[in-house]
Design a protein around this motif. Sequence first.
Motif, mmCIF file in Angstrom:
data_model
loop_
_atom_site.group_PDB
_atom_site.id
_atom_site.type_symbol
_atom_site.label_atom_id
_atom_site.label_comp_id
_atom_site.label_asym_id
_atom_site.label_seq_id
_atom_site.Cartn_x
_atom_site.Cartn_y
_atom_site.Cartn_z
ATOM 1 N N UNK A 163 -15.231 -6.259 -2.485
ATOM 2 C CA UNK A 163 -15.901 -7.324 -3.460
ATOM 3 C C UNK A 163 -16.902 -6.622 -4.198
ATOM 4 N N UNK A 164 -16.926 -5.728 -5.332
ATOM 5 C CA UNK A 164 -18.258 -4.809 -5.787
ATOM 6 C C UNK A 164 -18.845 -5.984 -6.141
ATOM 7 N N UNK A 165 -20.726 -5.534 -6.441
ATOM 8 C CA UNK A 165 -21.178 -6.560 -6.851
ATOM 9 C C UNK A 165 -22.038 -5.710 -7.665
ATOM 10 N N UNK A 166 -22.046 -6.278 -9.145
ATOM 11 C CA UNK A 166 -22.903 -6.418 -10.048
ATOM 12 C C UNK A 166 -24.128 -4.743 -9.911
ATOM 13 N N UNK A 167 -24.226 -3.581 -10.441
ATOM 14 C CA UNK A 167 -23.453 -3.114 -11.631
ATOM 15 C C UNK A 167 -22.105 -2.323 -11.196
ATOM 16 N N UNK A 168 -21.425 -1.936 -10.056
ATOM 17 C CA UNK A 168 -20.416 -1.242 -9.927
ATOM 18 C C UNK A 168 -19.050 -1.780 -10.262
ATOM 19 N N UNK A 169 -18.171 -1.179 -11.434
ATOM 20 C CA UNK A 169 -17.026 -0.803 -11.509
ATOM 21 C C UNK A 169 -16.289 -1.397 -10.820
ATOM 22 N N UNK A 170 -15.190 -2.044 -10.311
ATOM 23 C CA UNK A 170 -14.448 -2.305 -9.490
ATOM 24 C C UNK A 170 -13.506 -0.994 -9.081
ATOM 25 N N UNK A 171 -13.005 -0.701 -10.669
ATOM 26 C CA UNK A 171 -11.866 0.560 -10.959
ATOM 27 C C UNK A 171 -12.909 1.704 -10.583
ATOM 28 N N UNK A 172 -13.780 2.053 -10.966
ATOM 29 C CA UNK A 172 -14.576 3.206 -10.137
ATOM 30 C C UNK A 172 -14.569 3.401 -9.323
ATOM 31 N N UNK A 173 -14.616 2.636 -8.283
ATOM 32 C CA UNK A 173 -14.819 2.021 -6.855
ATOM 33 C C UNK A 173 -13.298 3.010 -5.924
ATOM 34 N N UNK A 174 -12.498 2.129 -6.928
ATOM 35 C CA UNK A 174 -11.141 2.302 -5.876
ATOM 36 C C UNK A 174 -10.329 3.781 -6.353
ATOM 37 N N UNK A 175 -11.462 3.914 -7.157
ATOM 38 C CA UNK A 175 -10.008 5.398 -7.912
ATOM 39 C C UNK A 175 -11.069 6.594 -6.734
ATOM 40 N N UNK A 176 -12.499 6.297 -7.020
ATOM 41 C CA UNK A 176 -12.875 6.859 -5.794
ATOM 42 C C UNK A 176 -12.667 7.223 -4.209
ATOM 43 N N UNK A 177 -12.431 6.162 -4.271
ATOM 44 C CA UNK A 177 -11.819 6.351 -2.721
ATOM 45 C C UNK A 177 -10.654 6.909 -3.062
ATOM 46 N N UNK A 178 -9.537 6.428 -3.704
ATOM 47 C CA UNK A 178 -8.101 7.810 -3.357
ATOM 48 C C UNK A 178 -8.369 8.522 -3.578
ATOM 49 N N UNK A 179 -9.580 9.634 -4.131
ATOM 50 C CA UNK A 179 -9.423 11.134 -4.918
ATOM 51 C C UNK A 179 -10.114 11.366 -4.127
ATOM 52 N N UNK A 180 -10.978 10.830 -3.044
ATOM 53 C CA UNK A 180 -12.204 11.456 -2.079
ATOM 54 C C UNK A 180 -11.252 11.026 -1.141
#
Length: 190
Positions: free
Chosen positions: A103-120
């Motif tokens: 659950x991503x609090x504002x101002x985080x973009x949920x898709x950006x967090x998901x992408x970073x976790x997957x890539x990194x």
Amino acid sequence: MIGHNGGPTLEKGTSWRKHCWGKARRDLLPVLPLQIIRQRVRRAEELGLDYKTYATVRATSGCDIVGFLFSSNALHLVKVSQKVPRERAEKLAAIRNGDILVAAHQPHDPLHIARRLEEDHAISLCDIREAPPFTDSWSAVRDRMRRTLSDTRLRGASVVLVGETAFEREWTAAGNFAAYLPSDRYFAKT
């Protein structure tokens, strides 16, 4: 009676009644076969939990834990440009046979967090959503949590909420989650 402080009774037979009560209590507790205990210890390890926490959550919820909902605060994501700290990412990556939701609090973009976790860190999320804002009513938070769970087909009673704040702790009742764990407890070095 008036003036009584609720201390132990001074009547005769106190130790016998205490013994009987203790025996009755022990007889009520289930005696699990050693193989079941071993399976549950392995399951706790798969989920990154100590056995005591796992057994407590399982006993109180009546269900096995099948997933975790982490708040972005629990992942120590304060600034938008921040990455999940390495130790926390490693603990997430080590979860086996359990779903991970965020659950991503504002101002985080949920898709950006998901992408970073997957890539990194090669961490695949079951789902990621915006966290309820602080201004939402309790019923709005409840509806949001229920929608999140229904979209993933997970039951609240089998999901543990890992959070950082008192506001996030309130999500536990709203989503009917199995338990709330403070992030420092879940991510504690073992």
